[in-house]
Design a protein around this motif. Structure first.
Motif, short mmCIF file in Angstrom:
data_model
loop_
_atom_site.label_atom_id
_atom_site.label_comp_id
_atom_site.label_asym_id
_atom_site.label_seq_id
_atom_site.Cartn_x
_atom_site.Cartn_y
_atom_site.Cartn_z
N LEU A 109 -5.22 5.96 13.62
CA LEU A 109 -5.48 4.61 14.14
C LEU A 109 -4.18 4.09 14.74
O LEU A 109 -3.10 4.33 14.19
N ARG A 133 -1.82 4.11 11.60
CA ARG A 133 -2.22 4.71 10.32
C ARG A 133 -2.04 6.21 10.46
O ARG A 133 -2.55 6.81 11.41
N ILE A 171 -0.31 12.88 -0.98
CA ILE A 171 -0.72 12.00 -2.08
C ILE A 171 0.45 11.76 -3.02
O ILE A 171 0.65 10.64 -3.48
N GLY A 172 1.24 12.78 -3.30
CA GLY A 172 2.39 12.61 -4.19
C GLY A 172 2.55 13.77 -5.14
O GLY A 172 3.08 14.81 -4.75
N HIS A 182 -12.90 9.54 -2.04
CA HIS A 182 -11.80 10.37 -1.55
C HIS A 182 -12.22 11.64 -0.84
O HIS A 182 -12.08 11.75 0.37
N GLU A 227 -6.94 18.68 3.92
CA GLU A 227 -7.19 17.26 4.20
C GLU A 227 -7.38 16.44 2.93
O GLU A 227 -6.96 15.29 2.84
N ILE A 269 -3.44 11.45 1.92
CA ILE A 269 -3.92 10.07 2.02
C ILE A 269 -3.24 9.55 3.29
O ILE A 269 -2.75 10.33 4.10
N TYR A 270 -3.22 8.25 3.48
CA TYR A 270 -2.57 7.74 4.69
C TYR A 270 -1.68 6.57 4.32
O TYR A 270 -1.76 6.01 3.22
N LYS A 271 -0.77 6.24 5.23
CA LYS A 271 -0.02 4.99 5.09
C LYS A 271 -0.07 4.26 6.43
O LYS A 271 -0.35 4.86 7.47
N TYR A 272 0.16 2.96 6.36
CA TYR A 272 0.22 2.16 7.58
C TYR A 272 1.68 1.92 7.93
O TYR A 272 2.45 1.44 7.10
N LYS A 273 2.07 2.23 9.17
CA LYS A 273 3.40 1.89 9.64
C LYS A 273 3.28 0.74 10.64
O LYS A 273 2.38 0.75 11.50
N MET A 280 10.46 4.70 6.70
CA MET A 280 8.99 4.67 6.76
C MET A 280 8.37 5.99 6.31
O MET A 280 7.26 6.02 5.79
N SER A 332 4.54 3.96 0.05
CA SER A 332 3.76 2.73 -0.05
C SER A 332 2.66 2.70 0.99
O SER A 332 2.72 3.39 2.01
N ALA A 333 1.65 1.85 0.73
CA ALA A 333 0.52 1.74 1.66
C ALA A 333 0.99 1.21 3.02
O ALA A 333 0.48 1.61 4.05
N GLY A 334 1.98 0.31 3.01
CA GLY A 334 2.51 -0.25 4.25
C GLY A 334 4.02 -0.10 4.30
O GLY A 334 4.71 -0.40 3.33
N VAL A 335 4.53 0.41 5.42
CA VAL A 335 5.98 0.54 5.59
C VAL A 335 6.31 -0.06 6.96
O VAL A 335 5.81 0.40 7.99
N LYS A 351 -3.52 5.91 -4.71
CA LYS A 351 -2.96 7.03 -3.96
C LYS A 351 -4.06 7.92 -3.37
O LYS A 351 -3.75 8.86 -2.65
N HIS A 364 -8.28 8.06 -1.68
CA HIS A 364 -9.43 7.42 -1.05
C HIS A 364 -9.05 6.38 0.00
O HIS A 364 -9.25 6.61 1.17
N ARG A 398 -6.19 3.06 1.05
CA ARG A 398 -4.87 2.51 0.78
C ARG A 398 -4.61 1.37 1.75
O ARG A 398 -5.03 1.44 2.90
N ILE A 410 -18.00 7.24 2.04
CA ILE A 410 -17.51 8.59 1.80
C ILE A 410 -18.27 9.45 2.83
O ILE A 410 -18.79 8.91 3.80
#
Lengths: 448, 448
Positions: free
Chosen positions: A106, A118, A123-124, A405, A413, A417-421, B369, B374-377, B403, B405, B407, B417
């Protein structure tokens, strides 16, 4: 990578810390690690197979004493034709897969010089608990590294020697790489599973690889999300319009090609109007393959009326048969009035894994696939297709019956997960709004 | 829809059953339901506001006795300017959003006449637990229906009258629709939350909408996946290269535009070399807005050396300040040597919600970033941008620090899903493989 004698908590904390660095490595560094693991495993072939032979000796003794099933002994064996080569090839296969990280899904211009993105990220920390099948360790370690996740690996006691030998080889392979030392933690001490399952501050996802008792135990004893499936209770619904030969072939493949697999058929629902038309031939084909049919009264009568062979494999079903994953050449059979009754039965008694409709009626097939609440819904195809390799995912970490999930065969895949920048030039929130003098967001979709 | 006095188990079983039908409804039917809910709420304005006034009376009395916070009383109030209209507009806004269901995200030709599709579908049954803010009920019910999920709604005791009145209006609205009766279950009986949280056979996802005590309680008392966040401990890292005015503006907005919000700033990390350059002006701007700064020794000394106003809002930080979501005009301040130390601090002490770097150095910004988990950076933008409306999602069910599904701000997509559909012509698995005479899968990517 460390073959740790540290406490589970220290191992998990180290994995967490390493995961933050691993998440920043480019795909080239992650691929290099797989190359290195492959070379190291290859160099350690004799030592690993010798360790596995020791596990096999102990397992055969335990099986002789009745403490272990012979199928588990068979799963332990790394010396089986093809198994070693498959394990090594699996590591390289993962290397060739597309990078699952940093995929932008996105991109929106929120305002001039203010862009939201996005993108996929690891995941970690994954906790992977194995039972038998030591070759899975190499495969899963490869998947974890490729997807940028740190992993804590905990092997089962039957495969301890193999597990340690494979792990040491992976460890040596990683020594030469930029993947950080703590990114793969090997826990060999016993009885630490309850402690690991309590470490939700460090561990983000648990993947149990073993029988349904292990999976159920894990799900009931942790607050960490669990990826996998306890049961694979797959069903097929046979309609009168189905082509008889096609239906018999699909049912025989679904039930008999590997009865112990989670994607094998356990229940057959038969439309009433099919009982005396399509069903008897399908039943005969199953009986001919040695399948025991546990039938309700109507389906039993329908077979017996047309049966050309002996009837000793046709039994009366008990209620429990429709809620049982037999994992053997046993199939529960039940007649239902129509599609709605079949859908209701499967959604109630199934395990949301993979379910099949056999019909020539496309409208009914589409309704079945929309209404059945399962990871896989198939029209005129074998339930055994539910598999990451068959789906073209290259490999899989397992098959998930979760509702969030990731669902069905889970490849790389599912480990992301994803993060928003957001990149701005000092943008603040207070200037935006609906009132007078307030700015509006642009919300312009941008190319990915 | 039923305003149920049934047991939680019966309500959940009814929701599950309804969810299977709801999942098959076209978007037109789901949108019609929203139109109908909107009309019904509009018709019931007087009754709902009267019920809300009764809740407000009780809440004001409880606040006067010290049993309730005044901020909670304020959140209860549906008669506040704009709130009623926003609630109604919210329902229509959800109607205009793209259908999140049946979006095909993968299509592969496995073999001739054998096609695999992955497409989005509802999760199933959502349990939504509210505290105050009764208007959220309408919003969440709309999101649930639009995404094809059944919902069990459980309101808080402070908003019981409003909850029942809004619920009855939604219920009447749904009576005329094809959305099945059991798809929205309203549980008004008290003390049933523990029972609901145990119903993992029927409920697929819990969404707690309330303070962090509620969220923490829910997370600790269920095996059902929970979507949301307990804490919003957002941090900013200020580098010496940052433009001083930009930095001060972003910090002031992040901290003061709505201090009680989860996306407000709680910790400021200052690069040592910025302590005597960019930092003092930013600190003065925060102090001028009434923010109390809880500083480590170095940052405190740096401000005091340059301070033009009084020093009574500058306090010594305790360790706990760096782990606290103050939700007030309080900011913990700490000096760090460099980017790595900032990253390590945030990944350890933060809540993985939204974190900000203020810098002119794009390389450091990108590293921040990538490394912050984190979910937002954000780079040079206010943490307060973390919001579904601001991201352009139309609306949100909440912000997730999970972490897996979903975020960050979660819109309709997070309530879906996927399932895999396979359409064949009687294809069986046993004919495929690597050996002689075996077929190979085609694995041809097809257009979506």
């Amino acid at each position: 990578m460390s073959l740790t004698s540290a406490t589970p908590r220290d191992a998990a904390a180290a994995a967490k810390s390493a995961s933050h660095f691993l998440a920043t490595l480019p795909v080239s560094a992650r691929n290099d690690a797989l190359t290195s693991i492959h070379a190291s495993l290859s160099d350690s072939r004799d030592a690993i197979l010798a360790a596995n032979a020791r596990d096999m000796d102990a397992a055969r003794r335990a099986a002789a004493d009745g403490h272990l099933s012979s199928s588990l002994v068979s799963r332990l064996d790394l010396a089986k034709p093809g198994k070693w080569d498959d394990m090594l090839k699996g590591v390289l296969d993962v290397r060739t897969l597309d990078d699952p990280l940093n995929v932008v899904t996105l991109r929106t211009r929120l305002d001039d010089d203010l862009v939201l993105e996005r993108l996929t990220c690891p995941i970690g920390v994954l906790l992977i608990i194995f039972e038998a099948r030591p070759e899975v360790i190499a495969n899963i370690a490869a998947l974890a590294i490729k997807s940028g996740n740190a992993a804590i690996l905990k092997g089962g006691k039957e495969s301890t020697e193999s597990f340690v030998a494979i792990s040491e080889a992976i460890s040596r392979g990683l020594d030469a790489c930029s993947v950080p030392n703590g990114a793969v933690q090997l826990v060999t001490t016993r009885d630490v599973i309850p402690q690991l399952l309590a470490l939700d501050a460090f561990i983000d996802l648990v993947i149990p690889r073993g029988g349904n008792e292990l999976v159920r135990y894990v799900k009931q004893n942790t607050k960490i999300p669990v990826l996998g499936h306890a049961d694979g209770l797959c069903s097929a619904y046979l309609e009168a319009s189905a082509d008889p030969t096609m239906a018999a072939n699909v049912l025989v493949d679904s039930k008999t090609s590997y009865p112990a697999a989670c994607n094998s058929l356990e229940t057959l629902l038969v439309q009433e109007s099919a009982l005396e038309t399509v069903f008897p031939a399908a039943a005969e084909a199953l009986l001919a393959k040695g399948v025991e049919l546990r039938c309700d009264a109507r389906s039993k009568a329908a077979i017996l009326a047309k049966l050309s062979s002996s009837a000793d494999k046709i039994q009366d079903a008990q209620d429990i048969d429709y809620d049982t994953e037999h994992l053997a050449l046993v199939l529960a059979v039940k007649s239902v009035r129509n599609l709605d009754e079949a859908i209701a039965h499967i959604n109630t008694h199934g395990s949301h894994h993979t379910d099949v409709i056999l019909t020539a009626d496309s409208e009914n097939a589409e309704r079945f696939m929309a209404a059945i609440d399962s990871a896989g819904v198939y029209w005129n195809a074998s339930s055994r297709m539910a598999d990451g390799m068959r789906y073209g995912f290259g490999t899989e970490v397992g098959i998930s019956t979760n509702k969030i999930h990731a669902r069905g065969p889970v490849g790389l895949e599912g480990l992301t997960i994803y993060k928003y920048k957001v990149r701005g030039k000092g943008h603040v929130s207070a200037v935006y709004g609906e009132g007078e003098g307030k700015k509006r967001f642009l919300h312009e979709k941008m190319d990915l």
